[in-house]
Design a protein around this motif. Structure first.
Motif, PDB file in Angstrom:
ATOM      1  N   GLY A  36       0.815  -1.213   0.000  1.00  0.00           N
ATOM      2  CA  GLY A  36       0.000   0.000   0.000  1.00  0.00           C
ATOM      3  C   GLY A  36       0.841   1.252   0.000  1.00  0.00           C
ATOM      4  O   GLY A  36       0.875   1.970   0.999  1.00  0.00           O
ATOM      5  N   GLY A  96       6.571   8.285  10.911  1.00  0.00           N
ATOM      6  CA  GLY A  96       5.489   7.469  10.343  1.00  0.00           C
ATOM      7  C   GLY A  96       4.229   7.606  11.167  1.00  0.00           C
ATOM      8  O   GLY A  96       4.283   7.705  12.404  1.00  0.00           O
ATOM      9  N   GLY A  97       3.092   7.609  10.464  1.00  0.00           N
ATOM     10  CA  GLY A  97       1.810   7.633  11.162  1.00  0.00           C
ATOM     11  C   GLY A  97       1.653   6.398  12.041  1.00  0.00           C
ATOM     12  O   GLY A  97       1.006   6.428  13.094  1.00  0.00           O
ATOM     13  N   LYS A  98       2.261   5.303  11.608  1.00  0.00           N
ATOM     14  CA  LYS A  98       2.169   4.042  12.335  1.00  0.00           C
ATOM     15  C   LYS A  98       2.570   4.181  13.805  1.00  0.00           C
ATOM     16  O   LYS A  98       2.029   3.496  14.672  1.00  0.00           O
ATOM     17  CB  LYS A  98       3.117   3.061  11.646  1.00  0.00           C
ATOM     18  N   MET A 101      -0.195   4.836  16.346  1.00  0.00           N
ATOM     19  CA  MET A 101      -0.998   3.705  16.857  1.00  0.00           C
ATOM     20  C   MET A 101      -0.210   2.912  17.892  1.00  0.00           C
ATOM     21  O   MET A 101      -0.764   2.430  18.882  1.00  0.00           O
ATOM     22  CB  MET A 101      -1.540   2.829  15.721  1.00  0.00           C
ATOM     23  N   PHE A 122      -6.254  -2.550   9.540  1.00  0.00           N
ATOM     24  CA  PHE A 122      -4.787  -2.525   9.449  1.00  0.00           C
ATOM     25  C   PHE A 122      -4.219  -3.490  10.502  1.00  0.00           C
ATOM     26  O   PHE A 122      -4.546  -3.380  11.681  1.00  0.00           O
ATOM     27  CB  PHE A 122      -4.323  -1.078   9.703  1.00  0.00           C
ATOM     28  N   TYR A 125      -2.976  -2.767  14.242  1.00  0.00           N
ATOM     29  CA  TYR A 125      -3.857  -2.430  15.375  1.00  0.00           C
ATOM     30  C   TYR A 125      -3.879  -3.606  16.358  1.00  0.00           C
ATOM     31  O   TYR A 125      -3.564  -3.449  17.541  1.00  0.00           O
ATOM     32  CB  TYR A 125      -5.304  -2.154  14.930  1.00  0.00           C
ATOM     33  N   ASN A 168     -10.958   3.938  11.402  1.00  0.00           N
ATOM     34  CA  ASN A 168     -10.135   4.245  10.229  1.00  0.00           C
ATOM     35  C   ASN A 168     -11.050   4.474   9.017  1.00  0.00           C
ATOM     36  O   ASN A 168     -11.671   3.543   8.547  1.00  0.00           O
ATOM     37  CB  ASN A 168      -9.167   3.060   9.989  1.00  0.00           C
ATOM     38  N   ASN A 172      -8.219   1.089   5.134  1.00  0.00           N
ATOM     39  CA  ASN A 172      -7.391   0.007   4.640  1.00  0.00           C
ATOM     40  C   ASN A 172      -7.880  -1.236   5.388  1.00  0.00           C
ATOM     41  O   ASN A 172      -7.988  -1.172   6.612  1.00  0.00           O
ATOM     42  CB  ASN A 172      -5.923   0.302   4.996  1.00  0.00           C
ATOM     43  N   ASP A 201      -7.715   7.006  12.751  1.00  0.00           N
ATOM     44  CA  ASP A 201      -6.622   6.879  11.784  1.00  0.00           C
ATOM     45  C   ASP A 201      -7.100   7.512  10.484  1.00  0.00           C
ATOM     46  O   ASP A 201      -7.918   6.943   9.761  1.00  0.00           O
ATOM     47  CB  ASP A 201      -6.283   5.392  11.612  1.00  0.00           C
ATOM     48  N   TYR A 204      -5.611   8.338   5.191  1.00  0.00           N
ATOM     49  CA  TYR A 204      -6.078   8.429   3.786  1.00  0.00           C
ATOM     50  C   TYR A 204      -7.053   9.597   3.599  1.00  0.00           C
ATOM     51  O   TYR A 204      -7.875   9.574   2.672  1.00  0.00           O
ATOM     52  CB  TYR A 204      -6.769   7.115   3.377  1.00  0.00           C
ATOM     53  N   LEU A 244       7.594   9.703   7.881  1.00  0.00           N
ATOM     54  CA  LEU A 244       7.053  10.930   8.455  1.00  0.00           C
ATOM     55  C   LEU A 244       5.592  10.734   8.781  1.00  0.00           C
ATOM     56  O   LEU A 244       4.849  10.189   7.959  1.00  0.00           O
ATOM     57  CB  LEU A 244       7.088  12.037   7.393  1.00  0.00           C
TER      58      LEU A 244
HETATM   59  N1  PLP Z   1      -2.714   3.556   8.938  1.00  0.00           N
HETATM   60  C1  PLP Z   1      -3.142   2.842   7.890  1.00  0.00           C
HETATM   61  C2  PLP Z   1      -4.577   2.454   7.822  1.00  0.00           C
HETATM   62  C3  PLP Z   1      -2.252   2.463   6.883  1.00  0.00           C
HETATM   63  O1  PLP Z   1      -2.698   1.749   5.838  1.00  0.00           O
HETATM   64  C4  PLP Z   1      -0.885   2.821   7.012  1.00  0.00           C
HETATM   65  C5  PLP Z   1       0.107   2.377   6.017  1.00  0.00           C
HETATM   66  O2  PLP Z   1      -0.059   1.462   5.249  1.00  0.00           O
HETATM   67  C6  PLP Z   1      -0.492   3.549   8.121  1.00  0.00           C
HETATM   68  C7  PLP Z   1      -1.440   3.918   9.063  1.00  0.00           C
HETATM   69  C8  PLP Z   1       0.932   3.942   8.365  1.00  0.00           C
HETATM   70  O3  PLP Z   1       1.480   4.850   7.503  1.00  0.00           O
HETATM   71  P1  PLP Z   1       2.931   5.453   7.706  1.00  0.00           P
HETATM   72  O4  PLP Z   1       3.544   4.874   8.934  1.00  0.00           O
HETATM   73  O5  PLP Z   1       3.708   5.108   6.472  1.00  0.00           O
HETATM   74  O6  PLP Z   1       2.732   6.930   7.840  1.00  0.00           O
END
Ligand code: PLP
Length: 386
Positions: A36, A96-98, A101, A122, A125, A168, A172, A201, A204, A244
């Motif tokens: 993704g 990263g957004g990850k 979480m 995702f 989680y 979310n 995803n 989240d 997107y 980022l």
């Molecule tokens: N949240 C969702 C639903 C995602 O699909 C993704 C990446 O695939 C992320 C968070 C994390 O994105 P990133 O850490 O690249 O900012």
């Protein structure tokens, strides 16, 4: 192994990516609709800003929460998009957004606590909830509701152990966008449980297709003291490898989240932060150009998949995935994932990588060219008729 460590799950998309690369290295022609990440390069003005930052000598640590101008730009962009009033002190720039979480689940989860999350959803989680020691409590997203969340269903899962609820939209792996009324109902219900946090989240948020509407939880001031928002640059600006992202924290958690940053990564790569600033403050036409490309490709996938024997596909309304129903093929999702990759050179992800409710589905990413998508569909057709 220590039980907490044994609880760590993974993201199948990365193992499928590795296997696809292995097959390509053996000379096989592999079409990757697995991972993704946007297939576009990061827009040049953003790359230049990163290079300039290095040339200008931004080689050192930055404040742990991120450079002030970037935190202010995030707050301003959210005001522009959602009329949200955000204190830049509550914005945390992360690798990263990850990471939002992971921080949210580790700060709020512990043995005896429950965290409610989407299935299919995702995969990190559930993994990070388990790692925190908390019990993951899934809520299902069903195809007949357009993969939108059902607020009453989520609220019915609240117990006196619930600490956090994760949502979310756009989602995803389903490509579903939840309508405003349902998010409003959830927010309203949660204000009656002021000790429960909501992590939205919104990674997107800029990838919503015509006819659908993005609803940010930031547009509901009444939930701000309970709200954690995850967002970033990966999907919006094709910047997955820059690592980022950002979190918007409620006042009660902002300082603790910062302390976690100091205990882990210290701060985000300085040059990357200047690139992120250029992304937010520069011309936004690149975002719309990519959105239109994803929308067009989602349409190609939607129509192409619906033409295949035993396959149906709901129209994706956002993000960049088509989540097709393969129950008519009489094959399991895992079997079909493996058959498509090993025998037909098409990398896609089994719905079960996103939770038990993903059985009977495959996720196709739109992050490849129209030609690659058309060839993948032709190979899938051959596979199903074999
Ligand atoms: N949240 C969702 C639903 C995602 O699909 C993704 C990446 O695939 C992320 C968070 C994390 O994105 P990133 O850490 O690249 O900012």
């Amino acid at each position: 192994m220590h039980t907490r460590a044994a609880n760590l799950g993974t993201e199948t998309a990365f193992s499928v990516l590795a296997r696809a690369a292995e097959l390509s290295a053996q000379g096989r022609d592999v079409i990757n609709l697995g991972i993704g990440q946007p297939d576009f390069p990061t827009p040049p003005h953003i790359v230049e800003a990163g290079i300039k930052a290095l040339r200008d000598g931004h080689h050192g640590y930055t404040p742990s929460k991120g450079i002030a101008s970037l935190r202010e730009a995030v707050a301003e962009s959210l005001h522009h998009s959602y009329h949200a009033e955000i204190n830049p002190d509550h914005v945390q720039i992360l690798p990263g957004g990850k990471v939002v979480m992971f921080f949210a689940t580790q700060l709020l989860g512990e043995a005896g606590a429950e965290i409610i999350y989407p299935d299919p959803g995702f995969p990190i989680y559930a993994s990070s909830i388990r790692f925190s020691g908390a019990t993951p409590v899934p809520y299902s997203l069903s195809e007949d509701k357009g993969f939108a969340l059902d607020a009453d269903d989520i609220l019915s899962k609240i117990t006196d152990k619930t600490r956090l609820i994760i949502i979310n939209s756009p989602a995803n792996p389903t490509g579903g966008v939840t309508p405003r009324a349902e998010i409003e109902k959830l927010v309203h219900g949660l204000t009656k449980h002021p000790h429960i946090y909501l992590m939205s989240d919104e990674i997107y948020d800029k990838l919503v297709f015509d006819g659908s509407e993005m609803t940010s939880c930031l547009s509901f001031p009444e939930i701000r003291d309970q709200l954690i928002v995850l967002n970033g640059w990966s999907k919006t600006y094709a910047m997955t490898g820059w690592r980022l992202g950002y979190g918007i924290w409620p006042a009660s958690l902002a300082e603790t989240a910062d302390r976690l940053a100091v205990n882990t990564h210290s701060c985000v790569n300085a040059a990357a932060q200047f690139a992120a600033l250029a992304a937010l403050t520069g011309d936004q036409s690149c975002v719309e150009d990519m959105r239109q490309a994803f929308q067009r490709r989602a349409g190609l996938l939607h129509h192409g998949l619906n033409a295949l024997p035993g396959v149906t596909c709901a129209a994706p309304t956002g993000a960049f995935y088509a989540f097709c129903n393969i129950t008519g093929t009489q094959l399991t999702s895992a079997d079909l994932q493996s058959r498509l990759l090993e025998d037909y050179g098409v990398a896609v992800i089994s719905g079960t990588s996103f939770g038990q409710m993903g059985e009977g589905y495959l996720r196709f990413s739109c992050a490849n060219s129209d030609e690659a998508i058309m060839s993948a569909l032709a190979r899938f057709d051959t596979c199903l008729r074999a």
